[in-house]
Every structure is written in structure tokens, then in C-alpha cells.
Design an enzyme around this catalytic site. Structure first.
Site, PDB file in Angstrom:
ATOM      1  N   LYS A  82       0.875  -0.995   0.229  1.00  0.00           N
ATOM      2  CA  LYS A  82       0.110  -0.079   0.300  1.00  0.00           C
ATOM      3  C   LYS A  82       1.015   1.022   0.039  1.00  0.00           C
ATOM      4  O   LYS A  82       0.276   2.480  -0.462  1.00  0.00           O
ATOM      5  CB  LYS A  82      -0.996   0.074   1.314  1.00  0.00           C
ATOM      6  CG  LYS A  82      -0.452   0.369   2.648  1.00  0.00           C
ATOM      7  CD  LYS A  82      -1.210   0.618   3.676  1.00  0.00           C
ATOM      8  CE  LYS A  82      -0.745   0.302   4.982  1.00  0.00           C
ATOM      9  NZ  LYS A  82       0.435   1.254   5.057  1.00  0.00           N
ATOM     10  N   ASP A  83       2.382   1.620   0.513  1.00  0.00           N
ATOM     11  CA  ASP A  83       3.193   2.692   0.143  1.00  0.00           C
ATOM     12  C   ASP A  83       3.920   2.454  -1.305  1.00  0.00           C
ATOM     13  O   ASP A  83       4.596   3.872  -1.339  1.00  0.00           O
ATOM     14  CB  ASP A  83       4.282   2.059   1.411  1.00  0.00           C
ATOM     15  CG  ASP A  83       3.136   2.736   3.193  1.00  0.00           C
ATOM     16  OD1 ASP A  83       2.198   3.442   3.095  1.00  0.00           O
ATOM     17  OD2 ASP A  83       3.828   2.053   3.687  1.00  0.00           O
ATOM     18  N   ARG A 132      -8.581   8.166   2.651  1.00  0.00           N
ATOM     19  CA  ARG A 132     -10.035   6.884   1.996  1.00  0.00           C
ATOM     20  C   ARG A 132     -10.565   7.115   2.978  1.00  0.00           C
ATOM     21  O   ARG A 132     -11.379   6.654   3.193  1.00  0.00           O
ATOM     22  CB  ARG A 132      -8.917   5.589   2.197  1.00  0.00           C
ATOM     23  CG  ARG A 132      -9.716   4.700   2.194  1.00  0.00           C
ATOM     24  CD  ARG A 132      -8.352   3.559   2.115  1.00  0.00           C
ATOM     25  NE  ARG A 132      -8.000   2.932   3.216  1.00  0.00           N
ATOM     26  CZ  ARG A 132      -7.834   2.710   4.123  1.00  0.00           C
ATOM     27  NH1 ARG A 132      -9.132   2.259   4.145  1.00  0.00           N
ATOM     28  NH2 ARG A 132      -7.107   3.145   5.363  1.00  0.00           N
ATOM     29  N   ARG A 133      -9.902   6.892   5.290  1.00  0.00           N
ATOM     30  CA  ARG A 133     -10.805   6.857   6.217  1.00  0.00           C
ATOM     31  C   ARG A 133     -11.320   7.593   5.910  1.00  0.00           C
ATOM     32  O   ARG A 133     -13.039   8.018   6.234  1.00  0.00           O
ATOM     33  CB  ARG A 133     -10.326   6.461   7.113  1.00  0.00           C
ATOM     34  CG  ARG A 133      -9.098   5.341   7.054  1.00  0.00           C
ATOM     35  CD  ARG A 133      -7.948   5.229   8.197  1.00  0.00           C
ATOM     36  NE  ARG A 133      -7.414   3.841   8.833  1.00  0.00           N
ATOM     37  CZ  ARG A 133      -6.038   3.235   8.389  1.00  0.00           C
ATOM     38  NH1 ARG A 133      -5.585   4.873   8.747  1.00  0.00           N
ATOM     39  NH2 ARG A 133      -5.508   2.076   9.017  1.00  0.00           N
ATOM     40  N   ARG A 150      -0.419  12.213  11.714  1.00  0.00           N
ATOM     41  CA  ARG A 150       0.500  11.044  11.388  1.00  0.00           C
ATOM     42  C   ARG A 150       1.823  10.400  12.360  1.00  0.00           C
ATOM     43  O   ARG A 150       1.130  10.803  13.333  1.00  0.00           O
ATOM     44  CB  ARG A 150       1.443  11.664  10.300  1.00  0.00           C
ATOM     45  CG  ARG A 150       0.527  12.271   9.085  1.00  0.00           C
ATOM     46  CD  ARG A 150       0.822  11.536   7.628  1.00  0.00           C
ATOM     47  NE  ARG A 150       2.249  10.760   7.902  1.00  0.00           N
ATOM     48  CZ  ARG A 150       3.002  11.063   7.677  1.00  0.00           C
ATOM     49  NH1 ARG A 150       2.883  12.607   7.165  1.00  0.00           N
ATOM     50  NH2 ARG A 150       4.300  10.613   7.917  1.00  0.00           N
ATOM     51  N   ASN A 152       4.045   6.592  12.909  1.00  0.00           N
ATOM     52  CA  ASN A 152       3.746   4.829  12.954  1.00  0.00           C
ATOM     53  C   ASN A 152       3.178   4.715  14.129  1.00  0.00           C
ATOM     54  O   ASN A 152       2.587   5.646  15.261  1.00  0.00           O
ATOM     55  CB  ASN A 152       5.157   4.626  13.450  1.00  0.00           C
ATOM     56  CG  ASN A 152       6.003   4.599  14.722  1.00  0.00           C
ATOM     57  OD1 ASN A 152       5.328   4.367  15.867  1.00  0.00           O
ATOM     58  ND2 ASN A 152       7.038   5.068  14.193  1.00  0.00           N
ATOM     59  N   ARG A 156       0.948   6.886  17.214  1.00  0.00           N
ATOM     60  CA  ARG A 156       0.060   7.663  17.069  1.00  0.00           C
ATOM     61  C   ARG A 156      -0.915   6.662  18.205  1.00  0.00           C
ATOM     62  O   ARG A 156      -1.568   7.226  19.077  1.00  0.00           O
ATOM     63  CB  ARG A 156      -0.792   6.725  16.340  1.00  0.00           C
ATOM     64  CG  ARG A 156      -0.390   7.853  14.637  1.00  0.00           C
ATOM     65  CD  ARG A 156      -1.547   7.732  13.489  1.00  0.00           C
ATOM     66  NE  ARG A 156      -0.939   7.357  12.255  1.00  0.00           N
ATOM     67  CZ  ARG A 156      -0.621   7.160  11.204  1.00  0.00           C
ATOM     68  NH1 ARG A 156      -2.787   7.390  10.870  1.00  0.00           N
ATOM     69  NH2 ARG A 156      -0.656   7.078   9.463  1.00  0.00           N
ATOM     70  N   CYS A 243      -1.712  11.010  -4.140  1.00  0.00           N
ATOM     71  CA  CYS A 243      -1.156  10.224  -2.431  1.00  0.00           C
ATOM     72  C   CYS A 243      -2.642  10.940  -1.856  1.00  0.00           C
ATOM     73  O   CYS A 243      -3.253  11.168  -0.514  1.00  0.00           O
ATOM     74  CB  CYS A 243      -0.554   9.761  -1.866  1.00  0.00           C
ATOM     75  SG  CYS A 243      -0.006  11.840  -1.001  1.00  0.00           S
TER      76      CYS A 243
END
Length: 310
Positions: A82-83, A132-133, A150, A152, A156, A243
Site C-alpha cells: 500500500k506504500d 480514504r478513511r 501522522r 507510526n 499514534r 496520495c
């Protein structure tokens, strides 16, 4: 295979390093005696905490990893599919050697009070920087508020504890990889939250001339993951999504081998949702991806994507 050293390059985040350990374990099982070492690199995407579109979008998480591979500082790269940008080809001189067996593709809600998504009160702040979310939440749960977040997954979770949001949306597979499935309140169905292209798939990337290494690691590949990922990435490539485009979708190989691809394109406010779902039948996965993209282009996806600043 000779017992030569395989140097594996990856992002240096805890999740990325956990993914490398999975690859090392699977390599050791497939080729006992193989020596591996990890070459961690810090990527632009990990250093930059602003909007990703300001630093070339998704390539922000792969550029430094690709550079180490091409410079000969490492032999094998491990990426989350996905990245990896799909609107342009892989860096010249590199190839995918394998797609590993797919993990859970769904999103997980983390709410310290234990409430599921449908019971969150109006005004609840959801931490996510994913267009997307946020587009899908705007469509289905407009009373919730998305706040940009943002970093990792561990970072978060710290921000959630620190009160920067009331709840989080994170990839279920990522939380599994860092050993934190305990924080998951609810795993959302793909109907509620359609996943990103390439969700839950790890890709192994090599220099195209390293045929011995490609042969050695190709045994880690999963045929279903290969078919699904090929369809999804071709879909994204034909759409030329960037993106900041709220694009979601997933391919699925059924038990009988039938392959389908379901995909959606949204406006960021969630007010417009374009849908397509097709079966491959006798078609190859790339043709299925192309066909689903064309179905969405017929519905106006190009204008929708191009109308979003990036």
C-alpha cells in the site's frame, strides 16, 4: 542456494522491522542456513510529519529504501504494497520477487472507552491522516470529526493517550505486527471501511539482475496474494490516483479460484461515491484491474480525482 548473506533493507519503524523479522523467519524455514542482516533506513515519510503530498506523497516511504537497493547497500527490500506508488513504474532495475501471504486487510477502531464505531457520540475526534478513511467516515458517520494524525502506529497510540484524538483508525494487520491487537475495540468490515489498494500485503523487491536471489525468495510468494495485488495495482495505475485521492478497493480470490475486484472512488467530503465490482472470469488479473478502472472512469472518476488538489 548458497549460504551467502542477504542484506534486507526496510524503513526503521517498529512495524517495518517486525515485517522484516517475518521475512527472515520465512527465509530461514525455506532455506535453512541462510544468513540475513537488516539495513534500516529512515525515510522522508517517517521524518516529515506534515501533509504527505508536500513530499511526493506515497513515494515518501519507499524512496530511500529503493536507493539503498539500487546502490548495492542491500539486496532485498521489504515494503508494504500500500506504500508503493502505483501511478508510476517500479524504479528501473528493480522487480518484485514475491508477494507474501496476505494479512488482514481491514481497518480497526481503537476507542479507549470501548465503544464501537456506530455508538461514538457526535463530535468524537478520530485521529487519521488517510483521505480514504476520512472520506468514508464523512459519508457514513458525518457526525464524527477527523483530526490529522501522522506517525507510526506506536506514536499514534501515544498521541491518543495524550488526548490529541478520542479514537483512532489503524490497519488491523499493522497492530498485529507490532504485537498490539489488545488495543483494538472493533475490526470494521470492508463494507463499512473499504481498504486501501495493497492492504495487508508485503512485497519483496530485488535488483532485476540478481536472478539467484529472486529464485531463492520467490518461494515465499503466495499465488493468491500475487493475483490480488496484480489486479489492484493495475487498477490504481490506470486510474493514475495520487496520495490525496480517496481511492479504495480490494481483490479477492475465492476458494474455487475465482478472482473479483471491488473498488470505490470518493470525493474527500464523502458526498460522491463511485462503485464498481467485477469478476475476472477467464481474464488475467491485470485485465481485471484495467476493466474495473475503466468502469469507474466511465462514471467520472478522472474528473473527480483531478479535481482534488495534490
Amino acid at each position: 542456494m548458497s549460504a551467502d548473506l542477504i542484506r534486507i533493507v526496510s524503513r526503521d519503524s517498529p512495524m517495518a522491522l517486525a515485517q522484516v523479522e517475518r521475512v527472515r523467519a520465512e527465509l530461514a524455514a525455506l532455506h535453512p542456513g541462510t544468513r540475513t542482516e537488516v539495513v534500516p533506513v529512515k525515510t522522508t515519510g517517517d521524518k516529515w510529519m506534515g501533509d504527505l503530498s508536500a513530499v511526493e506523497g506515497k513515494g515518501a516511504f519507499t524512496k530511500e529504501v529503493d536507493a539503498a537497493l539500487l546502490a548495492g547497500e542491500a539486496d532485498l527490500a521489504v515494503h508494504c504494497v500500500k506504500d508503493i506508488p502505483a501511478d508510476r513504474p517500479l524504479p528501473a532495475g528493480t522487480v518484485f520477487a514475491a508477494f507474501l501471504r496476505r494479512d488482514d486487510i481491514r481497518d480497526a477502531l481503537i476507542h479507549p472507552g470501548g465503544l464501537p464505531l456506530d455508538e461514538l457520540p457526535a463530535g468524537t475526534r478520530i485521529g487519521t491522516s488517510s483521505v480514504r478513511r476520512s472520506a468514508q467516515l464523512a459519508a457514513s458517520h458525518p457526525h464524527l470529526v477527523c483530526v490529522p494524525m501522522r506517525g507510526n502506529a506506536n506514536r499514534r497510540l501515544e498521541k491518543l493517550t495524550g488526548g490529541e484524538a478520542d479514537a483512532l483508525l489503524l490497519a488491523a494487520s499493522g497492530l498485529e505486527r507490532i504485537g498490539r491487537p489488545d488495543v483494538i475495540t472493533e475490526i470494521l468490515s470492508t463494507e463499512v471501511m473499504c481498504p486501501p489498494i495493497g492492504a495487508g500485503v508485503l512485497a519483496l523487491q530485488c535488483r532485476e539482475g540478481d536472478t539467484g536471489l529472486i529464485d531463492a525468495v520467490s518461494g515465499l510468494g503466495d499465488p493468491a496474494a500475487h493475483r490480488e495485488t496484480t489486479a489492484e495495482r493495475m487498477f490504481l495505475h490506470v486510474l493514475q490516483g495520487h496520495c490525496n485521492s480517496p481511492i479504495a478497493g480490494y481483490a479477492q480470490v475465492e476458494r474455487n479460484g475465482d478472482l473479483s475486484l471491488r473498488a470505490k472512488v470518493f470525493t474527500p467530503d464523502g458526498k460522491t461515491v463511485l462503485n464498481a465490482h467485477e469478476w475476472a472470469g477467464p481474464l488475467d488479473p491485470a485485465t481485471l484491474g484495467t476493466s474495473v478502472a475503466v468502469a469507474l472512469l466511465r462514471q467520472g472518476a478522472r474528473e473527480l480525482i483531478d479535481g482534488i488538489a495534490h
